[in-house]
Design an enzyme around this catalytic site. Structure first.
Site, PDB file in Angstrom:
ATOM      1  N   CYS A  81      -4.153  13.155  13.045  1.00  0.00           N
ATOM      2  CA  CYS A  81      -4.891  11.902  12.905  1.00  0.00           C
ATOM      3  C   CYS A  81      -4.736  11.148  14.207  1.00  0.00           C
ATOM      4  CB  CYS A  81      -4.399  11.102  11.720  1.00  0.00           C
ATOM      5  SG  CYS A  81      -2.805  10.364  11.984  1.00  0.00           S
ATOM      6  N   ARG A 113      -8.617  -0.253   4.845  1.00  0.00           N
ATOM      7  CA  ARG A 113      -7.689   0.714   4.260  1.00  0.00           C
ATOM      8  C   ARG A 113      -6.382   0.034   3.856  1.00  0.00           C
ATOM      9  NH1 ARG A 113      -6.597   5.803   7.796  1.00  0.00           N
ATOM     10  NH2 ARG A 113      -5.350   6.121   5.945  1.00  0.00           N
ATOM     11  N   ARG A 164      -3.828  10.684   4.526  1.00  0.00           N
ATOM     12  CA  ARG A 164      -2.705  11.607   4.493  1.00  0.00           C
ATOM     13  C   ARG A 164      -1.790  11.383   3.295  1.00  0.00           C
ATOM     14  NH1 ARG A 164      -1.090  14.399   8.714  1.00  0.00           N
ATOM     15  NH2 ARG A 164       1.005  14.064   7.902  1.00  0.00           N
ATOM     16  N   LYS A 170       0.831  -1.217   0.000  1.00  0.00           N
ATOM     17  CA  LYS A 170       0.000   0.000   0.000  1.00  0.00           C
ATOM     18  C   LYS A 170       0.860   1.259   0.000  1.00  0.00           C
ATOM     19  CE  LYS A 170      -1.663   1.464   4.139  1.00  0.00           C
ATOM     20  NZ  LYS A 170      -1.466   2.843   4.601  1.00  0.00           N
ATOM     21  N   ASN A 171       1.837   1.302   0.910  1.00  0.00           N
ATOM     22  CA  ASN A 171       2.576   2.554   1.093  1.00  0.00           C
ATOM     23  C   ASN A 171       3.587   2.828  -0.018  1.00  0.00           C
ATOM     24  OD1 ASN A 171       1.050   3.166   3.272  1.00  0.00           O
ATOM     25  ND2 ASN A 171       2.571   2.574   4.812  1.00  0.00           N
ATOM     26  N   ILE A 226       8.297   6.876  16.913  1.00  0.00           N
ATOM     27  CA  ILE A 226       7.929   7.600  15.681  1.00  0.00           C
ATOM     28  C   ILE A 226       6.687   8.476  15.878  1.00  0.00           C
ATOM     29  CG2 ILE A 226       7.414   7.387  13.205  1.00  0.00           C
ATOM     30  CD1 ILE A 226      10.128   6.208  13.824  1.00  0.00           C
TER      31      ILE A 226
END
Ligand code: EPZ
Length: 440
Positions: A138, A421, A114, A43-44, A351
């Site tokens: 978020c 998602r 985002r 996905k990313n 993070i």
């Protein structure tokens, strides 16, 4: 030309998410997982590579694209809004930004995801102008975009923030190459600036750049489109701007976070899983620590085989870090695993400032987790108990599904649209390996 490019299917209409806010997953826990799970494209990586199509008037063809994910559908909605022609078929996607009709990414689409901020660099580089809604905070943290903006300013862009939008314009003659030192490692800022620099005048050096495999995959796509990029996968990326980019066919790499999630599922439930089209080499940090905990994993051609040989896993400590460190996107799943380990493990999240929202839900299922600042001590318990739980973000949701797979009795996970998602066909993939799981 790909199979898709030869087809004559119509442009993809804006897609509505399939999972309603009220959809749930019910799981009866306690079943070993045995069988094969096909791993989807990342996905990313796909989300950013889709934005790279804005850099050329030619078509970009993607293979192994996880087209059924909600985030991918949101990105299709945004790019279609800009005038990009997009067609999908199975896991193929073709994008063509020859005739854009808008340079504005509106709030209504950006707020859903985002990853849409990644249109900023490409639009600005190719058209000299872009207006993109600020994505806002978020659930997992405030997540500013100051590094994206500052980097573009260093390349000569004029940026104004007005009414919740970033208005960006390039100087006369286009963006200029620059030496950009990121004060903090950022995946998104590295990607946005790498795309912008591909069409800038002169050389851009990105120092303290992120090194994630998804960035390497995006860079390889840009190179096959004609970009001149050195240093991918290191913390210094050098981009020599070119006049124009052209079309290409590119394969999205396997999703390492989905892979890691199913590796952890095998570790929790027992049994033997074969993960197809997956790559252990992108998961060094996870593999090392899971071996310490007692899990066995091996690469077998394009597949990974995972098995814990009937032993109880041991508690171990992890700290999330930029790649090649332990990924924050596997922290929640790993914590779910530690809840049943022998002894205790400490989880430190460096993070994002608010990525422990799965903790109260796991504790409601009988886990023993105490949070102090950005660390959590997880003391292993003998068993978890099924419960009705609520997820607040993608990785927290899947951590609750994993907990449900090993809990006694029934677990209901609410708000599963988060899951949709980022996990393609998760219910089918787990059911095929014996899990008692269904969407209701
Ligand atoms: C990407 O987000 C991923 N999203 C995230 O995955 C992932 O958790 C994250 O990288 C870290 O690996 C996508 O690729 C779409 P960052 P990104 O910029 O790019 C701060 C998932 O579950 N920061 O590396 O937004 C930021 O607040 C998602 O799939 C600034 O301060 O992450 C964070 O603390 C969730 N200013 C840190 O840097 C900036 O301008 C790292 O963020 C940008 C970031």
């Amino acid at each position: 030309m790909t199979a898709l490019a030869k087809q004559t299917t119509d442009q993809q209409p804006p897609v509505k998410p399939s999972g309603g806010a009220l959809d749930k997953i019910k799981i009866i826990g306690g079943v070993e997982l045995n069988g094969s799970i096909p791993i989807s494209g990342a996905k990313n990586a796909a989300l950013k590579i889709m934005c790279a199509s804005l850099l050329t008037k030619d078509a970009l063809h993607l293979e192994n694209s996880p087209n059924s994910l909600r985030d991918i559908k949101s990105q299709i909605e945004l790019l279609t809004h800009l005038g990009c022609q997009i067609r999908t078929h199975d896991n193929l996607m073709s994008l063509c930004a020859a005739n854009l009709t808008s340079l504005t990414a509106p709030y209504d689409i950006v707020r859903k995801m985002r990853g849409s901020i990644l249109v900023l660099g490409p639009l600005l580089a190719r058209f000299g102008e872009a207006k993109v809604s600020l994505p806002g905070g978020c659930a997992i943290g405030t997540r500013p975009v100051d590094l994206h903006i500052k980097g573009l300013e260093e390349m000569g862009a004029q940026i104004k923030l007005e009414e919740g939008y970033i208005h960006a314009s390039a100087p006369e003659g286009g963006l200029r190459g620059a030496k950009i030192l990121f004060p903090k490692v950022s995946v998104g800022a590295t990607e946005n600036l790498m795309m912008a620099a591909a069409l800038a005048n002169g050389t851009t050096v990105l120092a303290n750049a992120a090194r994630e495999p998804e960035i390497v995959n995006l860079g390889e796509c840009l190179i096959s489109m004609g970009a001149n990029i050195q240093g991918l996968g290191t913390d210094t990326i050098t981009i020599e701007g070119v006049e124009a980019l052209h079309g290409a066919t590119h394969r999205v790499l396997p999703d390492r976070i989905e892979t890691g999630t199913y590796i952890i599922a095998a570790g929790m439930t027992g049994g033997t899983l074969r993960l197809q089209n997956a790559d252990l080499s992108s998961l060094h940090a996870l593999v090392g620590i899971l071996e310490e905990a007692g899990l066995h994993m091996e690469q077998d051609g394009d597949d990974i085989i995972v098995n814990r040989n009937g032993l109880r896993l041991k508690g171990v400590d992890i700290m999330t870090e930029p790649y090649p460190g332990f990924p924050t996107d596997l922290q929640a799943q790993f914590m779910a695993m530690l809840t049943l380990a022998e002894g205790a493990g400490m989880v430190t999240e460096t993070i994002f400032e608010n990525r422990f929202m799965h903790v109260p839900e796991l504790n409601r299922m009988g886990a023993d987790i105490a949070v102090q600042g950005n660390s959590a001590i997880v003391r292993g318990v003998q068993s978890l108990k099924g419960a009705e739980v609520m997820a607040t973000d993608l990785r927290a949701s899947v951590a609750l599904v994993l907990a449900g797979l090993v809990a006694e009795g029934e677990t209901t996970v609410n708000r599963i649209y988060h899951l949709e998602r980022g996990y393609e066909n998760i219910v089918d993939k787990l059911s095929a390996c014996g899990a008692k799981i269904q969407k209701v």
